[in-house]
Design an enzyme around this catalytic site. Structure first.
Site, PDB file in Angstrom:
ATOM      1  N   HIS A 223       0.585  -1.070  -0.200  1.00  0.00           N
ATOM      2  CA  HIS A 223      -0.376   0.562  -0.086  1.00  0.00           C
ATOM      3  C   HIS A 223       0.860   1.064  -0.115  1.00  0.00           C
ATOM      4  O   HIS A 223       0.085   2.820  -0.064  1.00  0.00           O
ATOM      5  CB  HIS A 223      -1.259  -0.135   1.237  1.00  0.00           C
TER       6      HIS A 223
HETATM    7  C1  UD1 Z   1      -2.154   5.725   5.330  1.00  0.00           C
HETATM    8  C2  UD1 Z   1      -0.743   6.169   7.055  1.00  0.00           C
HETATM    9  C3  UD1 Z   1      -0.074   5.022   7.042  1.00  0.00           C
HETATM   10  C4  UD1 Z   1      -0.727   3.433   7.168  1.00  0.00           C
HETATM   11  C5  UD1 Z   1      -1.769   2.943   6.561  1.00  0.00           C
HETATM   12  C6  UD1 Z   1      -2.432   2.303   6.967  1.00  0.00           C
HETATM   13  C7  UD1 Z   1      -0.311   8.249   6.478  1.00  0.00           C
HETATM   14  C8  UD1 Z   1       0.191   9.352   6.481  1.00  0.00           C
HETATM   15  N1  UD1 Z   1      -0.583   7.092   6.090  1.00  0.00           N
HETATM   16  O1  UD1 Z   1      -1.995   5.529   5.000  1.00  0.00           O
HETATM   17  O2  UD1 Z   1       1.286   5.131   7.115  1.00  0.00           O
HETATM   18  O3  UD1 Z   1       0.336   2.474   6.766  1.00  0.00           O
HETATM   19  O4  UD1 Z   1      -2.407   3.804   6.619  1.00  0.00           O
HETATM   20  O5  UD1 Z   1      -3.250   1.324   5.642  1.00  0.00           O
HETATM   21  O6  UD1 Z   1      -1.074   8.169   7.936  1.00  0.00           O
HETATM   22  N2  UD1 Z   1      -9.463   5.675   1.354  1.00  0.00           N
HETATM   23  C9  UD1 Z   1     -10.215   4.416   1.801  1.00  0.00           C
HETATM   24  N3  UD1 Z   1     -10.593   4.189   2.821  1.00  0.00           N
HETATM   25  C10 UD1 Z   1     -10.186   4.396   3.623  1.00  0.00           C
HETATM   26  C11 UD1 Z   1      -8.897   4.905   4.021  1.00  0.00           C
HETATM   27  C12 UD1 Z   1      -8.488   5.416   2.874  1.00  0.00           C
HETATM   28  O7  UD1 Z   1     -10.903   4.082   0.229  1.00  0.00           O
HETATM   29  O8  UD1 Z   1     -10.828   4.099   5.022  1.00  0.00           O
HETATM   30  C13 UD1 Z   1      -8.582   5.404   0.702  1.00  0.00           C
HETATM   31  C14 UD1 Z   1      -8.097   6.870   0.387  1.00  0.00           C
HETATM   32  O9  UD1 Z   1      -9.210   7.201  -0.098  1.00  0.00           O
HETATM   33  C15 UD1 Z   1      -7.332   7.524  -0.487  1.00  0.00           C
HETATM   34  C16 UD1 Z   1      -6.447   5.927   0.135  1.00  0.00           C
HETATM   35  O10 UD1 Z   1      -7.027   4.671   0.073  1.00  0.00           O
HETATM   36  O11 UD1 Z   1      -7.171   7.819  -1.683  1.00  0.00           O
HETATM   37  C17 UD1 Z   1      -5.227   6.169   0.603  1.00  0.00           C
HETATM   38  O12 UD1 Z   1      -6.065   6.636   2.100  1.00  0.00           O
HETATM   39  P1  UD1 Z   1      -5.040   7.395   3.589  1.00  0.00           P
HETATM   40  O13 UD1 Z   1      -5.808   7.566   5.130  1.00  0.00           O
HETATM   41  O14 UD1 Z   1      -4.918   8.701   2.365  1.00  0.00           O
HETATM   42  O15 UD1 Z   1      -3.210   7.281   3.550  1.00  0.00           O
HETATM   43  P2  UD1 Z   1      -3.254   5.749   3.518  1.00  0.00           P
HETATM   44  O16 UD1 Z   1      -2.144   5.264   2.024  1.00  0.00           O
HETATM   45  O17 UD1 Z   1      -4.373   4.650   4.014  1.00  0.00           O
END
Ligand code: UD1
Length: 389
Positions: A223
């Site tokens: 991820h």
């Molecule tokens: C975050 C953390 C990372 C952790 C990861 C675990 C930071 C900087 N990063 O990264 O350290 O390892 O979580 O999962 O805080 N999304 C969904 N549903 C959700 C959450 C996110 O669809 O419940 C999508 C968002 O729209 C986005 C992508 O996933 O496009 C990334 O989510 P985001 O929370 O921004 O960061 P992570 O990559 O999950």
């Protein structure tokens, strides 16, 4: 610094979670605060950084976490927007609850955002899993770690190397306390409840005749933006996985970011077939079951490097660096980066020789949260005396 008159040394410990990797760290801490004698009152704040049922509800219930007392519902956004939104919504929660301290875990945006708000109001901050460094500032988590540790009052560490990192950054080392790994507290409590891999597959509609876990399998999670945000990186990585799956069937638990990018780059064909199965993000007990029975784990997750070390399962980390060096020195972890040859050679070694078995590091013994509760209780008691409350 002049302390605000509303500062309290007797209020609750405000415990913050935001994203998936925070939940398994907070569950044992909340239990330890409640069972400490005398109990330390605590409130759970969920920033809502992760909000999908797959990323959130399932994990919360699997870990026995109480419903959050407050949910800030910030959702996704750019790093700036997400961090700012957590700060904006967290401040009134601090004002309303007058906590004795704020306790944050890990390295996500919510960790830094809440630390910043509390520190500027003079509210002490305890950071659990402090001092880890990848020395790679292109990772957003590294920025969060460095800044959180600079302004937190109590730095609870999982491995001794963290103390050297803290000292190198000019932070007063007397703030750091080696307590062990709360992630492993969760693992040891929940291991007997882990969902068997065959059951997880059955629930996903995959029959044993198609994918037989009793004959060995690998678990994959990916991820990190550096691995999944560009087609030129994700494509070759998935191609290596496909090649490995010819020899060892692979189960992929796909983060929403990764799933979206696979669709966007038209790579769906790489992760479907008889020997490679793409599953949604898994609950905690499901993931524990998958990892426990695996021949090997391929991942870019921080937490899984530690969990595989505790489980004695070989782990190949698809990154150039790790902030958790003890998993390499003492545990079952090997860094393989994204290089096809390196990944395939490491897989060969595991399939022919079983791979690294390692040993469990010091204080990864299921009692880290107890140590934190005991230390925090004594520290807060001293502070009450100092503040005359
Ligand atoms: C975050 C953390 C990372 C952790 C990861 C675990 C930071 C900087 N990063 O990264 O350290 O390892 O979580 O999962 O805080 N999304 C969904 N549903 C959700 C959450 C996110 O669809 O419940 C999508 C968002 O729209 C986005 C992508 O996933 O496009 C990334 O989510 P985001 O929370 O921004 O960061 P992570 O990559 O999950």
């Amino acid at each position: 610094m002049m302390r605000d008159p509303w500062l309290s040394a007797t209020g609750p410990v405000l415990c913050v979670v935001g994203a998936r990797p925070n939940f398994m760290k907070m569950a044992p801490i909340l239990r330890a605060l409640a069972t400490h004698d005398p109990a330390l009152p605590a409130l759970l704040v969920h920033t809502g950084q992760h909000y999908d049922a797959d990323m959130n509800d399932q994990l919360f219930s699997g870990l026995g976490l109480p419903r959050p007392d407050v949910n800030l519902e910030v959702g996704s956004g750019t790093h700036a927007v997400q961090t700012a939104e957590v700060m904006r919504r967290f401040e009134p929660v601090l004002d309303a609850n007058r906590p004795s301290c704020v306790l944050v875990v890990g390295d996500v945006n919510s960790t830094l955002a809440c630390t910043l708000v509390a520190a500027k109001k003079g509210v002490p901050v305890a950071h659990v899993e402090a001092g880890l460094r990848s020395f790679d500032r292109s990772m957003p988590e590294e920025i969060n770690r460095v800044l959180t540790d600079q302004i937190a009052d109590l730095l609870y560490t999982t491995e001794r190397a963290a103390h050297e990192n803290i000292a190198r950054e000019g932070i007063d080392v007397s703030r750091a306390h080696f307590v062990g790994n709360v992630m492993i507290d969760s693992l040891l409590v929940n291991r007997p409840l882990a969902v068997p891999a065959a059951e997880t597959l059955r629930r996903a509609g995959i029959e044993p005749s198609v994918f037989d876990v009793t004959r060995g399998y690998g678990v994959v999670t990916l991820h990190r933006p550096a691995n999944v945000d560009q087609a030129e990186t994700l494509g070759p990585l998935l191609a290596v996985l496909r090649a490995i799956s010819e020899r060892l069937p692979l189960l992929l638990a796909l983060h929403p970011r990764t799933r979206a990018n696979i669709e966007r780059f038209g790579l769906h064909g790489e992760v479907s077939g008889k020997r490679i199965a793409a599953l949604p993000p898994q609950g905690y007990l499901e993931m524990l079951g998958l990892m426990s029975g695996a021949t090997l784990v391929l991942t870019d997750s921080g937490g899984m490097q530690e969990e595989t070390t505790a489980l004695g399962v070989p782990c190949l980390t698809l990154r150039e660096n790790t902030e958790r060096p003890i998993t390499i020195e003492q545990g079952t972890n090997t860094l393989v980066g994204r290089d096809r040859g390196a990944i395939e050679r490491a897989v060969d070694q595991i399939l022919s020789g079983g791979g690294k078995r390692g040993r469990v590091p010091e204080f990864w013994d299921g009692r880290a949260a107890e140590r934190i509760a005991a230390h925090l209780a004594a520290w807060l008691a001293r502070r009450r005396v100092e503040m005359g409350t």
